[in-house]
Every structure is written in C-alpha cells, then in structure tokens.
Design a protein around this motif. Structure first.
Motif, PDB file in Angstrom:
ATOM      1  N   TRP A 277       0.781  -1.098  -0.133  1.00 50.74           N
ATOM      2  CA  TRP A 277       0.043  -0.212  -0.004  1.00 50.74           C
ATOM      3  C   TRP A 277       0.911   1.314  -0.169  1.00 50.74           C
ATOM      4  O   TRP A 277       1.034   2.037   0.805  1.00 50.74           O
TER       5      TRP A 277
ATOM      6  N   ARG B  29      -2.219   4.393  -2.362  1.00 49.69           N
ATOM      7  CA  ARG B  29      -3.257   5.211  -1.490  1.00 49.69           C
ATOM      8  C   ARG B  29      -3.863   6.108  -2.302  1.00 49.69           C
ATOM      9  O   ARG B  29      -5.076   6.540  -1.945  1.00 49.69           O
TER      10      ARG B  29
ATOM     11  N   VAL C 116      -6.411   4.273  -4.866  1.00 47.88           N
ATOM     12  CA  VAL C 116      -7.677   3.561  -4.168  1.00 47.88           C
ATOM     13  C   VAL C 116      -8.759   4.426  -3.613  1.00 47.88           C
ATOM     14  O   VAL C 116      -9.832   4.129  -3.548  1.00 47.88           O
TER      15      VAL C 116
ATOM     16  N   PHE D   2     -12.005   4.478  -5.167  1.00 48.19           N
ATOM     17  CA  PHE D   2     -12.988   2.970  -4.743  1.00 48.19           C
ATOM     18  C   PHE D   2     -13.479   3.015  -3.468  1.00 48.19           C
ATOM     19  O   PHE D   2     -14.515   2.108  -3.326  1.00 48.19           O
TER      20      PHE D   2
ATOM     21  N   ARG E 278     -17.022   0.288  -1.127  1.00 43.83           N
ATOM     22  CA  ARG E 278     -16.411  -0.332  -0.103  1.00 43.83           C
ATOM     23  C   ARG E 278     -17.391  -1.445   0.382  1.00 43.83           C
ATOM     24  O   ARG E 278     -16.826  -2.558   0.759  1.00 43.83           O
TER      25      ARG E 278
ATOM     26  N   LEU F 276     -14.207  -3.318  -9.819  1.00 43.71           N
ATOM     27  CA  LEU F 276     -12.849  -3.346  -9.887  1.00 43.71           C
ATOM     28  C   LEU F 276     -12.293  -3.901 -11.338  1.00 43.71           C
ATOM     29  O   LEU F 276     -11.372  -3.117 -11.742  1.00 43.71           O
TER      30      LEU F 276
ATOM     31  N   VAL G  17      -6.463  -3.418  -3.948  1.00 45.45           N
ATOM     32  CA  VAL G  17      -7.443  -2.515  -3.910  1.00 45.45           C
ATOM     33  C   VAL G  17      -8.602  -3.594  -2.988  1.00 45.45           C
ATOM     34  O   VAL G  17      -9.105  -2.845  -2.160  1.00 45.45           O
TER      35      VAL G  17
ATOM     36  N   TRP H  37      -7.504  -3.583   0.619  1.00 47.02           N
ATOM     37  CA  TRP H  37      -7.717  -2.129   1.046  1.00 47.02           C
ATOM     38  C   TRP H  37      -9.117  -2.024   1.633  1.00 47.02           C
ATOM     39  O   TRP H  37      -9.613  -1.256   2.417  1.00 47.02           O
TER      40      TRP H  37
END
Lengths: 320, 477
Positions: free
Chosen positions: A112, A117, A120, A123, A127, A138, A180, A183
């Motif tokens: 990451w 960061r 991402v 997105f 979540r 994705l 991703v 994350w």
C-alpha cells in the motif's frame, strides 16, 4: 471441458554451470472447479523429481542437477477436466479467519504505497458493496484504465510501476486488483494458471494470472481483470498465494558465471473425452523429448533480473 | 584487609550482601579468600586471566566500533553464587517454559488451536516477522522445535528471578560459561575452597546427545556438523569451540551441498552424508531457495532435505516467532493453555504497543519504561527511559506510534547488582543470568549459565555487543 496441457521450460546457459536447484509450481490443482486426471513431469538431463505441498496447498516439484550442464529442459504434462463455475474453494468454521489472514494484508508485491493510496481513493465509494458487484467494478476499472503491454513491466514489477506507466500484463493487473480489494476489506489472492485463449482475442500466451476474492457466502470466486471477465472453464488453476512471489512457476539457483536464458512454451488444447485414452497412452509412453534434440534455441536474452551475487557465483534463476 | 570491607551497598539489591549490609552467607568463603589477597595481587591475577583468554582465543566480535573487531570478553573474577535450593526452583521454571514453548510452536505450525481459541491475537503470530509460512504443516523430529534455548533472567527488587526474554533461535554465550570456569580453576583455585559446585563441562556432551537423538532413524552412526556463517560472525569462536568439544566439524554453507534431498559435506575423501546440522545461522539465510534468495551463507535445498526428514536441524525452522518480544508477554498464558499450570518463573510486566491503548500507555510514561523492538536482540533498538534524553524519548514515542506491532515496553526493573572487581576495588555492577536449556530425549538445564555484567557504572545493559562482561556462575549442591 477436458484440456491437454504441456508446459516446457528450457534453461540455457552461456557456459557450463553446476549445482542447479529448482522449484516449480506447475501442477494443476484439484478443487471444486477442476480435476487433474493425469499429471507427470520429466527433466532432461534425466533426474528424478520430488514433490511437496507448500503452506498454501500448492504442489511444488523440486529437482536438482549437481553435475556440469548447459541446458535443462523441464516438461510438465497434464490432462485436466475444468468446470464452468467461478467458485473454487471454501474455507469453513473457525479455520476461516486464520486461513484468510494473509489475504487481507499487504504483501511484498502488493504494497500500500503512497501512489496506491491515492489511486484507491476512487474506490472508497464501493467499499461495502456485495463482493461480486465489487469484483466486477474493480475488474472493469482496471481493464479500462490500463493498457495491456508485455514490454511495459517485468516479472518483478511493483504496483507503483503499473500505476506510473498505466500499462502492464496480467500479473500487474492482478496485483493491483488484489491490493484494492484488500484495502476495501475483501480477502484477495493471486492465482497463477493458464487460460485457453481461443475465447479471448487480446493475447495468445497461455500462462496467465488472475484474482480470487473471498465472498462470505460462496467462498473463493475467481475473476480475471485482464479480460474483464469471470473465471470460466477456460481458466486452469495452478497455484494460489499472496502475490506472484508465492506462486512463481519456477525459482532456482545455480553455480557458475554463465548467463541464463529461459524459454517457456505452453501447449494447451481442449480434447474430446474419446481422445482421453489416446492422450493418456501418449503421455505415458513418450519417453523421448524430441523437442530437446531438434529445436533451435534463441540467443540469450538481455540479462535483466540475473544478478551475479558473489565470488561464489551462486546465481538466482530468472523467474518467468 | 578484605576487599569486601569497603564494598558499600550502592544498590538496593545486591546479591553478595544481606539486608544489614553484611556479607551474605553464600559469599563468606569468597570474602575469606579475598582477605588473603591484596587489590594489587587480585589485579595481577585478573590480568593473567585476560591473557589466559587471549591465548586460548576466547574472543568475540563487536560491530559498529572503529577498533579491531576481535575482543576478549571482559572477565570479572568475583564468582556469582546461587544456592542449590534456589537453582532447583529456577530449573523447574525453565523446564516448564521450554515444554510450553515447544507445544506452542508445534501448535502454531499445525492446528493453530491457541489462535482459534482466542488466547493470543491472530495478528501477533501470523503478522510476526519470524513466523515462517513455509514451515506450516511440516513435521519435525519428535515434535521438538527448540533444542537449545537461552532464557535471560534478572533478579528483581524482591529478590525473585524473573524472565526478561527467551532466545529460541541460536542463543550464544555458552562457550564463555565453560571457559570462565576453566579460567577460574586455573587462576583462582583458592576461591573454590569450601564450595561444592556443580560442574558445567558436560554441556558439550549433552549437546552432542541431543544432536544424535534428533538424527534420522536411518542413521546408525549420525554425522553432525555445526553450520556457521563464518569468521566474521560475532560468535565464531564459540562455533569452533563447541564443534571441537563435540568432535564435529564446523562448516559453512559452501562446504555443504544437497543432492536428491540429501545433505552432503564436501570432504577431501568425497561427499559425506550429513544427518544433523547444529546451525548457528538464522532462518533468513539458511536456504536461498526458500528464504532470502540473496543469501550466500546458506545451503540451497537444505530446507527441503529437512522437510523430507533426511537431515535434522537444531534449532528447527520458525522458532523465532516464539521469542518475539510481544509474544513473550503471552508466555504465562501459553504455559497455562498448554500445561494447565501456573508459571513458576514470572515475566517482567509488559505493555504491548499493539494492544488497545498500548501506544498511549507507553507514550504517557516513557521516561519510566524500557522500550524494545520486538524482533531485535543484543540490546539493539531499545530505549531505557530513565537514562534517556528528552529527544530520544520523543523519537521513540514517534516510532512506537508509527509501528505499534514492532514495540513493547516494560517497567524498568532495578535488577540486582553483584560485586565486581573494577579499578582496584569491588564495585556493584548489574548482572543478569542466561541459563542454557537442552531438549532432546529429556530436558537438561546446565547448572548456572552465563552471568553477564554491565561493566559501566550504573549501566543496565549487559549485552556483550554493548560493552558487557561476564563472570563465572556457581550453582552449589
């Protein structure tokens, strides 16, 4: 669908080397999606091979060649039956959290980084979406946002390399998608395998990599960001891991100051059930590797990954 | 006049003095012997002892200083004495600990029951630097992971021996235990008068027995070797010393080769099969095929030979996860979980930064705490709160906040001092104790162990890499 598969790896050295020690992760898995009917491996010069299961349940084949040699050819042949579904395996009960732990953390090739960061952030809005929906989004975003280019990256490229160059191959796309997903709290893992490419126009290389995301209700489901498609019967699974490094098809060391070139050839074709018997017979009787004697080997590739490490000249094999 | 006459009690907790400031009963014999020696004579004898070590090559290597790298480990001639009754208690505690830690390692590399039962946070183990995924599910001979253990003890303010840390990878220092005893016998024979001391010289024999015990059953007359990283390792002297005492060879990675999952040593008479490796080289460097590919110290293929049971390693792979300093805090729970017993040796109370509220708890009282990195050893990467500057404290506060998983903090224990002969007089210096435990067909604890001395006045760091010395340790019968 039945597939006949042959994976040849040819190592060639500019001068004789000794003490080669290699590991291959080239044995297809038997799981909810596919079944290995025949599998065998051979090495020239003739050496016995040994197998073990690694921490992820992948079959590892090891071989070593102590004496002086300048060429090594390793051939894996299989017949595999493959189903249409995208689901592969499920983890159950109290073991689930433990088995999923590694697939929720960043890993060596899925870090990451600050660049990641930043990427991402777009997105965050998806979540808490259902896993399948999240997977499709994705995959779509990566497929449309990055260019497929075999020259853009190498086997050791990182996510940052992909984010900077906006181009890469299946390995890079998979790493990014895994990053991703993790994350966003969805366990994700790297799958190495093959894709039968008649289905897809974009590329013809049969060796492939994609992603599996863990869904609470259905377990691991496979999705292929390179083709922006769910994993199908055209996808053959070899191994799973945190990222490419856990499942690289080959790794190894040898002693010598030679330059190494590696050539990989994969033959993958669907066969009829009636062909199965013939295929079986052929696989178990073909003691000679004719290709080894006749093929013209290409010139050593420019050395990029190869490192001369010490005076002891123990070297790392290139990974494909 | 006895040197003890002037030995004032500078520490609240001195091992040679009783509460009233008189010489402790255990040390009366030593005090009497010292009466017959003038400080000058003692100084001369101490110098002779230094020469004794130098001539025998009893050295160690220090990094990060500009001088030559080979040092004689500073030796203090005043022996440390532990009564038989106290030792029995320590020994039982150490046995309990090594049993529990081995069951723990077997568990986390197989069923992971302790994690599923929520006794230890999953992240602490699966996220540990020294947890070896490569070794999950692999059987090791007799289910023993730690064959050689060195556990560091200090005596707290109440006079109790408490555990500071476990060393489960390749603990070093035992050669000094044996050499210190030799030096004492040669240079200070008169000190032994009136004491019935348990011998330590059998250590090499016991270690050899452990190595033979774990050898593959097919090996009738097992060949063992000691795998060393080479002459630049700080413990190279010890490698050659132990190998010589055990009658086995010291080898480096380049002397070994694996063929068909069998380990061989290259000898002038050709290849010779090796059955057991006492390795003094970390997992990371053991096998470039499996671990760090850039390691040139290791042996490609040795891990797979071990996996197949064709060779045994001592210690096994992945033991470092159990001497992680954050896992240390859970050892009392580990003992209760696997053995259903209360720990006989206590831990120093520890704050784990990654526990809820841990970072704040450390930051709030950092000036009173000892802060340590969980995966470091040898006194590197630590802060001693009370002896640190404000800016050092700030730096560590930031480090702990940035990487909570990497830090723990402990109450600063004002651990015991012991008289040491420094600049012509006896002065109190802090000491710890590292006993050595061997696990083969049974658990054996070497009586005593290595007493390390923080030679700088007021210092609390005993590590040899940080300027510590050592002394002979006597366990009485």
């Amino acid at each position: 669908m039945l597939f006949e598969l042959k994976h040849e790896t040819l190592f060639e050295y500019s001068e004789p080397v000794t003490d080669s020690m290699m590991e291959f992760r080239l044995t297809p898995k038997t799981d909810a999606k596919q079944k290995v009917i025949i599998h065998q491996s051979r090495v020239v010069p003739a050496r016995s091979t040994r197998r073990y299961l690694d921490g992820w349940g992948n079959t590892v084949t090891t071989v070593n060649i102590p004496f002086s040699h300048q060429k090594v050819e390793v051939v894996f042949e299989s017949v595999v039956e493959c189903d249409e579904g995208s689901r592969t395996e499920n983890e159950q009960g109290s073991a689930r959290d433990l088995a999923l732990y590694d697939f929720k953390q960043p890993s060596r090739l899925v870090e990451w980084t600050p660049l990641f960061r930043e990427f991402v952030q777009d997105f965050e809005s998806i979540r808490d979406h259902p896993t399948r929906e999240l997977a499709e989004k994705l995959s779509e975003a990566i497929h449309t946002g990055f260019r497929y280019d075999t020259k853009a990256t190498t086997a050791s490229s990182t996510i940052d390399d992909l984010l900077r160059g906006r181009a890469g191959v299946c390995q890079d796309f998979s790493h990014l998608m895994i990053g991703v997903a993790r994350w966003l709290g969805v366990p994700a893992r790297y799958v190495s395998g093959y894709v039968y490419s008649d289905r897809y126009q974009e590329q013809t290389v049969a060796s492939h990599a994609w992603v599996e995301l863990f869904d609470e209700s259905s377990g691991w489901i496979g999705i292929d960001p390179t083709h922006n498609d769910w994993v199908r019967e055209s996808h053959l699974r070899l191994g799973v891991g945190r990222d490419y490094q856990d499942v690289s098809p080959n790794r190894g060391l040898y002693r010598g100051s030679a330059q190494e070139s590696v050539e990989v050839r994969v033959f993958l074709r669907p066969i009829d059930p009636v062909e199965l018997e013939q295929s079986t017979k052929r696989l178990f009787t073909s003691a000679q590797l004719t290709a080894y004697a006749t093929r013209q080997f290409r010139k050593p590739a420019p050395v990029s990954i190869l490192q001369a490490i010490t005076a002891a000249q123990q070297q790392q094999q290139q990974q494909q | 006049m006895s040197l003890f006459y002037n030995y004032s009690k500078l520490s609240a907790n001195d091992e040679a003095l009783s509460d009233g400031g008189e010489v402790h009963a255990l040390y009366e014999g030593i005090a009497t012997s010292l009466e017959k020696l003038s400080p000058k004579e003692l100084e001369t004898k101490k110098k002779a002892a230094d020469l004794f070590f130098l001539n025998r090559g009893t050295t160690f290597t220090v990094y990060n200083e500009d001088q030559g790298i080979d040092r004689v480990f500073p030796f203090d001639p005043i022996p440390r004495i532990i009564s038989g009754t106290e030792w029995e208690k320590i020994e039982f505690g150490l046995r309990q600990r090594i049993f529990a830690l081995n069951l723990f390692l077997k568990d986390i590399y197989h069923d992971q029951r302790i994690l599923r039962d929520g006794v230890i946070p999953v992240d602490l183990i699966l996220g540990a630097k020294h947890f070896r995924r490569e070794w999950v599910g692999v059987e090791v001979p007799h289910d023993i992971y730690v064959h050689i253990c060195g556990t560091d003890l200090i005596r707290d303010e109440n006079g109790d021996m408490v555990v500071l840390e476990d060393n489960l990878r390749s603990p070093s220092g035992v050669s000094y235990v044996l050499e210190n005893r030799e030096a004492m016998k040669s240079m200070f024979p008169e000190f032994f008068e009136g004491y019935d001391i348990r011998p330590v010289q059998e250590y090499s024999y016991l270690l050899r027995e452990v190595l033979e015990f774990i050898a593959p059953p097919s090996a009738d007359d097992p060949v063992a070797v000691l795998l060393s990283p080479g002459v630049y390792n700080s413990a190279y002297f010890e490698h050659t010393f132990l190998a010589k005492q055990m009658g086995i060879r010291v080898v480096e990675g380049r002397d070994l080769v694996v063929d068909d999952d069998i380990l061989y040593m290259k000898t002038t008479g050709g290849l010779r099969k090796v059955d057991v490796v006492y390795r003094r080289i970390d997992d990371d460097f053991l096998d470039p095929l499996i671990f760090r590919p850039d390691s040139v110290l290791g042996v490609p293929g040795i891990v797979n030979a071990y996996r197949r049971g064709n060779v045994a390693l001592a210690n096994s792979i992945g033991t470092g996860v159990a001497d992680d300093k954050a896992v240390y805090a859970y050892v009392p729970k580990i003992i209760r979980y696997y053995l259903g017993e209360e720990p006989l040796l206590q831990n120093v109370p520890t704050i784990i930064a990654s526990d809820p509220g841990g970072v704040t708890a450390i930051q709030d009282q950092i000036e009173n705490l000892v802060v340590k990195r969980v995966d470091e050893a040898g006194g590197y990467g630590m802060l001693i709160g009370p002896h640190s500057t404000r800016s050092e404290q700030e730096e560590f506060k930031a480090r702990v906040a940035a990487e909570p998983r990497c830090y723990i903090a402990q109450r600063m224990v004002d651990f015991s001092t012991h008289p040491s002969f420094i600049d012509g007089s006896l002065q109190p210096r802090r000491v710890d104790l590292r006993p050595y435990i061997l696990f083969g067909s049974e658990v054996k604890v070497l009586p005593g162990g290595l007493t390390r001395v923080a030679l700088r006045e007021g210092s609390m760091v005993v590590n040899s890499s940080q300027g510590g010395g050592s002394k002979d340790t006597w366990v009485l019968r």
